[in-house]
Structures are given as structure tokens and as C-alpha cells.
Scaffold this motif. Structure first.
Motif, PDB file in Angstrom:
ATOM      1  N   CYS A 179       0.811  -1.219   0.000  1.00 46.33           N
ATOM      2  CA  CYS A 179       0.000   0.000   0.000  1.00 46.33           C
ATOM      3  C   CYS A 179       0.846   1.271   0.000  1.00 46.33           C
ATOM      4  N   TYR A 180       2.031   1.207   0.620  1.00 42.30           N
ATOM      5  CA  TYR A 180       2.892   2.384   0.733  1.00 42.30           C
ATOM      6  C   TYR A 180       4.290   2.014   0.247  1.00 42.30           C
ATOM      7  N   PRO A 181       4.479   1.897  -1.089  1.00 40.54           N
ATOM      8  CA  PRO A 181       5.732   1.378  -1.634  1.00 40.54           C
ATOM      9  C   PRO A 181       6.886   2.365  -1.636  1.00 40.54           C
ATOM     10  N   GLY A 182       6.630   3.631  -1.344  1.00 30.22           N
ATOM     11  CA  GLY A 182       7.702   4.619  -1.354  1.00 30.22           C
ATOM     12  C   GLY A 182       7.206   5.936  -1.914  1.00 30.22           C
ATOM     13  N   PRO A 183       8.089   6.929  -1.994  1.00 30.58           N
ATOM     14  CA  PRO A 183       7.679   8.264  -2.457  1.00 30.58           C
ATOM     15  C   PRO A 183       7.001   8.224  -3.821  1.00 30.58           C
ATOM     16  N   GLY A 184       6.061   9.114  -3.978  1.00 27.44           N
ATOM     17  CA  GLY A 184       5.345   9.201  -5.242  1.00 27.44           C
ATOM     18  C   GLY A 184       4.300  10.295  -5.174  1.00 27.44           C
ATOM     19  N   ALA A 185       3.655  10.522  -6.310  1.00 25.27           N
ATOM     20  CA  ALA A 185       2.638  11.561  -6.381  1.00 25.27           C
ATOM     21  C   ALA A 185       1.375  11.126  -5.641  1.00 25.27           C
ATOM     22  N   VAL A 186       0.618  12.100  -5.175  1.00 21.08           N
ATOM     23  CA  VAL A 186      -0.660  11.839  -4.524  1.00 21.08           C
ATOM     24  C   VAL A 186      -1.740  12.697  -5.160  1.00 21.08           C
ATOM     25  N   THR A 187      -2.961  12.259  -4.994  1.00 22.38           N
ATOM     26  CA  THR A 187      -4.126  13.035  -5.393  1.00 22.38           C
ATOM     27  C   THR A 187      -4.809  13.561  -4.144  1.00 22.38           C
ATOM     28  N   LEU A 188      -5.107  14.840  -4.125  1.00 27.64           N
ATOM     29  CA  LEU A 188      -5.808  15.427  -2.990  1.00 27.64           C
ATOM     30  C   LEU A 188      -7.300  15.473  -3.308  1.00 27.64           C
ATOM     31  N   ARG A 189      -8.097  15.018  -2.357  1.00 31.41           N
ATOM     32  CA  ARG A 189      -9.545  14.941  -2.556  1.00 31.41           C
ATOM     33  C   ARG A 189     -10.258  15.118  -1.228  1.00 31.41           C
ATOM     34  N   PRO A 190     -11.548  15.428  -1.247  1.00 26.31           N
ATOM     35  CA  PRO A 190     -12.306  15.479   0.010  1.00 26.31           C
ATOM     36  C   PRO A 190     -12.321  14.106   0.680  1.00 26.31           C
ATOM     37  N   GLY A 191     -12.255  14.082   1.981  1.00 29.25           N
ATOM     38  CA  GLY A 191     -12.301  12.824   2.713  1.00 29.25           C
ATOM     39  C   GLY A 191     -13.674  12.192   2.654  1.00 29.25           C
ATOM     40  N   THR A 192     -13.698  10.871   2.791  1.00 29.82           N
ATOM     41  CA  THR A 192     -14.953  10.128   2.874  1.00 29.82           C
ATOM     42  C   THR A 192     -14.972   9.353   4.186  1.00 29.82           C
ATOM     43  N   ILE A 193     -16.117   8.824   4.552  1.00 28.77           N
ATOM     44  CA  ILE A 193     -16.232   8.105   5.809  1.00 28.77           C
ATOM     45  C   ILE A 193     -15.357   6.858   5.822  1.00 28.77           C
ATOM     46  N   ALA A 194     -15.162   6.205   4.664  1.00 25.34           N
ATOM     47  CA  ALA A 194     -14.370   4.975   4.624  1.00 25.34           C
ATOM     48  C   ALA A 194     -12.894   5.229   4.872  1.00 25.34           C
ATOM     49  N   ASP A 195     -12.435   6.464   4.692  1.00 31.67           N
ATOM     50  CA  ASP A 195     -11.018   6.769   4.916  1.00 31.67           C
ATOM     51  C   ASP A 195     -10.603   6.580   6.369  1.00 31.67           C
ATOM     52  N   GLN A 196     -11.576   6.506   7.276  1.00 29.72           N
ATOM     53  CA  GLN A 196     -11.230   6.316   8.689  1.00 29.72           C
ATOM     54  C   GLN A 196     -10.413   5.045   8.900  1.00 29.72           C
ATOM     55  N   PHE A 197     -10.675   4.006   8.111  1.00 29.14           N
ATOM     56  CA  PHE A 197     -10.007   2.732   8.341  1.00 29.14           C
ATOM     57  C   PHE A 197      -8.528   2.789   7.961  1.00 29.14           C
ATOM     58  N   GLU A 198      -8.191   3.584   6.945  1.00 25.45           N
ATOM     59  CA  GLU A 198      -6.775   3.759   6.620  1.00 25.45           C
ATOM     60  C   GLU A 198      -6.139   4.743   7.594  1.00 25.45           C
ATOM     61  N   CYS A 199      -6.751   5.910   7.754  1.00 22.35           N
ATOM     62  CA  CYS A 199      -6.113   6.997   8.500  1.00 22.35           C
ATOM     63  C   CYS A 199      -5.990   6.709   9.991  1.00 22.35           C
ATOM     64  N   ASP A 200      -7.037   6.136  10.578  1.00 23.13           N
ATOM     65  CA  ASP A 200      -7.030   5.935  12.028  1.00 23.13           C
ATOM     66  C   ASP A 200      -6.391   4.629  12.459  1.00 23.13           C
ATOM     67  N   ARG A 201      -6.326   3.627  11.563  1.00 22.32           N
ATOM     68  CA  ARG A 201      -5.806   2.337  11.989  1.00 22.32           C
ATOM     69  C   ARG A 201      -4.703   1.802  11.085  1.00 22.32           C
ATOM     70  N   PHE A 202      -5.037   1.435   9.837  1.00 21.46           N
ATOM     71  CA  PHE A 202      -4.042   0.753   9.017  1.00 21.46           C
ATOM     72  C   PHE A 202      -2.803   1.621   8.831  1.00 21.46           C
ATOM     73  N   LEU A 203      -2.974   2.851   8.363  1.00 17.84           N
ATOM     74  CA  LEU A 203      -1.841   3.760   8.197  1.00 17.84           C
ATOM     75  C   LEU A 203      -1.153   4.028   9.522  1.00 17.84           C
ATOM     76  N   ALA A 204      -1.936   4.255  10.559  1.00 16.48           N
ATOM     77  CA  ALA A 204      -1.358   4.589  11.867  1.00 16.48           C
ATOM     78  C   ALA A 204      -0.575   3.434  12.468  1.00 16.48           C
ATOM     79  N   CYS A 205      -0.816   2.194  11.991  1.00 17.00           N
ATOM     80  CA  CYS A 205      -0.150   1.027  12.564  1.00 17.00           C
ATOM     81  C   CYS A 205       1.157   0.657  11.865  1.00 17.00           C
ATOM     82  N   ILE A 206       1.452   1.235  10.699  1.00 19.73           N
ATOM     83  CA  ILE A 206       2.649   0.802   9.984  1.00 19.73           C
ATOM     84  C   ILE A 206       3.901   1.349  10.672  1.00 19.73           C
ATOM     85  N   PRO A 207       5.052   0.671  10.506  1.00 20.68           N
ATOM     86  CA  PRO A 207       6.245   1.019  11.294  1.00 20.68           C
ATOM     87  C   PRO A 207       6.673   2.474  11.208  1.00 20.68           C
ATOM     88  N   VAL A 208       6.671   3.069  10.030  1.00 20.04           N
ATOM     89  CA  VAL A 208       7.205   4.414   9.868  1.00 20.04           C
ATOM     90  C   VAL A 208       6.376   5.468  10.598  1.00 20.04           C
TER      91      VAL A 208
END
Length: 329
Positions: A179-208
Motif C-alpha cells: 500500500c505504501y511502496p515509497g515516495p510518489g505523487a498523490v491526489t488530494l480529494r475530500p475525505g470520505t467516511i471509509a477513509d477512517q479505516f486507513e487513516c485511524d488504523r491501518f496507516l497509523a499502525c505501519i512502522p514508519v
């Protein structure tokens, strides 16, 4: 609401385990279980910030009514003893990614030490194995709870006797690398309710992300779900940075808070080059929507946030060494 299990305890009490997967059509069930979720202790840790507890309560009521069903699959489990709600747990996940959260685990005080949570966990584990969720992340500092979760398949992500845990269909760290292979471009967009699962848990749990400060020190909004609930209530706006794999690499929010109008962000280090634009767009959306200017907290010792603020064109607020003001329109 589905009856999953029924048993009689030694004292003759009748225990029934129910599962509710929104949308629920029975209005009486929605009212009763919504009332229970709203008025019981409210969270894993009932001493946490009241605003976070309120956000969870509102999420539950909206979910039970089916408002999130197009993006999210929520599972609520209830143990009823002689018809009285006595214990519960929940998991939810994104239809897009399969990543989710596990939590809101609670046995009401008068019903503890009766094995209700093991019954709930047994039913939950069967549903997870048969369903389309792929990874469920959670955290706990309670030894008894951790032992129970581990018996049902959860693994400590970083060892020890407490901390972050995951139940997964595969290796969490391999999935994180995908999911996070290294630096790269991103798209900025309005948040949705489903983003909570990446932002609050999956992303928050990765080592970096483990040594990075989370949001909320200055705003009182400590996670994505709360920020998003504030946006639904007309007091905030939320923007997400999505990378090339379709994963949320971070987010920013601007909100009307008890501390004033505040701007904050949480972003994977590989995508920091997008942080300045993320701040600019979030501040501009807030200014356009509310006609007010949010302030970003950036302590003098926080070089990264100071650099992002300056790159975004922010300037120090009057009489402050730690608050930055975005440019006004």
C-alpha cells in the motif's frame, strides 16, 4: 438483526448473541440498539475526550440507519441476557480496501465474568473468516482483553504485552509495503467516511508512523473519524492525500473547535512533499465555507511542520511562536 447463538447459563439466565449489519429495516431494532450504543459507557476507554466519544455515538446512529452502507460494511454484535443488552463489540471495514477497525468492546459491569465476550468473539471470528474484510487493526493496554483477542487470532504487531494488534488474512507488513511502496505523487480529494479505516488504523499502525505525533494536541480532535463527524455536523472540512495504490497516505482537517479555528494534518513521511498543498487546499476550503481563517499549530522544535507551514505560504500568527496563519483570500 440476526440471532447467531442461544445458550443457557448455569444460573438459568438466557443468553442470545445477535449480529446487526446495517442497513437495518426494523425501526424498533434501530431505536433500541441505537439507544443502547448511545447511552452505555461509550468506548474502550470511557475517560477519553468527550468529543471522541460523541463522534463514535453519532457514527453508530448514522451507521444503523444505513447512511454509510455504500462505502462501509459494519458489523455490530450484541449479547442479550434475559432480553437486556449486556455486552457488545464491533468491526467495520472499507468496501474498497478490505481494511478495517475492530473495537467498541464492552461488557456492562453487572454482566462481567460470565463468558459473554468469548461468545461474541467466537461469532465475530467466524464472520471475519467467511467475509471480505482482510485486515482489522486495534490497540489495547488491558492484559485480559489482549489474551482474549489473541485466542481468537489477533497478533501483536510489535511484540510486548500491550499495544497495536491485527487480525489479518495475510501478513500485515507485506500488505503495508504494497500500500505504501515509497515516495510518489498523490491526489488530494475530500475525505470520505471509509477513509477512517486507513487513516485511524491501518496507516497509523505501519512502522514508519510509530514515532510521529498524531493530530489533536492543539485542536482536541484526535482522529479522522472525529474530524469527519465534525464535517458532517457543519463544523469542519477534511481533505485526504491518496497515493498511486489507492491508499490514503494521510489527511488534513480544519475545524471550529473549543480552542478556536484549527488546522491539523497527519501524513506519511514519504508523501511530505504534498503536505504544503494539502494544508493550502484544506485552509482554502475552510475559508470558503465558513469565512474564517484556521490556525496551524507548529511548535518551534517541530522542524517538519514549520517547514510545511512556510512552504504553504503560512506566516506566524500575531503574538505566537507556535501558531501559523494561512494566507487570506
Amino acid at each position: 438483526m440476526d440471532l447467531l447463538l442461544e445458550t443457557t447459563q448455569p444460573d438459568g439466565a438466557q443468553v442470545k448473541i445477535f449480529r446487526l449489519v446495517p442497513p437495518e429495516k426494523d425501526a424498533a431494532v434501530i431505536r433500541r440498539m441505537g439507544d443502547y450504543l448511545f447511552h452505555s459507557l461509550g468506548s474502550d476507554n470511557y475517560r477519553q475526550e468527550a468529543i471522541d466519544i460523541n463522534a463514535w455515538r453519532l457514527y453508530c446512529l448514522d451507521s444503523l440507519a444505513g447512511q454509510y452502507s455504500s462505502e462501509i460494511v459494519d458489523h455490530f454484535y450484541f449479547a442479550m441476557v434475559d432480553g437486556i443488552p449486556a455486552a457488545r463489540l464491533w468491526f467495520g471495514f472499507s468496501r474498497k480496501t478490505g481494511h478495517g477497525n475492530f473495537g467498541n468492546v464492552l461488557t456492562e459491569p453487572e454482566w462481567r465474568q460470565r463468558g459473554l465476550m468469548d461468545l461474541l468473539l467466537h461469532c465475530f471470528r467466524q464472520d471475519f473468516a467467511a467475509g471480505s474484510a482482510t485486515f482489522l487493526c486495534c490497540g489495547s493496554g488491558t492484559p485480559y482483553a489482549i489474551r482474549s483477542y489473541r485466542r481468537h487470532g489477533f497478533r501483536m504487531l510489535y511484540g510486548g504485552e500491550s499495544g497495536l494488534m491485527c487480525l489479518g488474512k495475510g501478513d500485515f507488513f507485506k500488505e503495508a509495503a504494497r500500500c505504501y511502496p515509497g515516495p510518489g505523487a498523490v491526489t488530494l480529494r475530500p475525505g470520505t467516511i471509509a477513509d477512517q479505516f486507513e487513516c485511524d488504523r491501518f496507516l497509523a499502525c505501519i512502522p514508519v508512523m510509530q514515532n510521529l505525533p498524531g493530530p489533536g494536541a492543539d485542536s482536541g480532535i484526535h482522529n479522522y473519524r472525529t474530524a469527519f463527524q465534525e464535517s458532517l455536523s457543519g463544523r469542519a472540512c477534511v481533505m485526504v492525500a491518496e497515493n498511486g495504490t489507492g491508499s490514503a497516505a494521510g489527511y488534513a482537517f480544519a475545524a471550529v473547535t473549543p480552542c478556536g479555528d484549527r488546522l491539523d494534518l497527519f501524513l506519511h513521511p514519504d508523501y511530505l512533499p504534498a503536505g504544503a498543498e494539502l494544508l493550502r487546499q484544506t485552509a482554502a476550503e475552510f475559508q470558503s465555507r465558513f469565512g474564517r481563517t484556521p490556525l496551524l499549530a507548529a511548535a518551534p522544535e517541530d522542524a517538519t511542520r514549520q517547514q510545511l507551514a512556510r512552504a504553504a505560504g503560512f506566516v506566524p500568527a500575531e503574538n505566537s511562536l507556535r501558531l501559523f496563519r494561512p494566507p487570506t483570500k
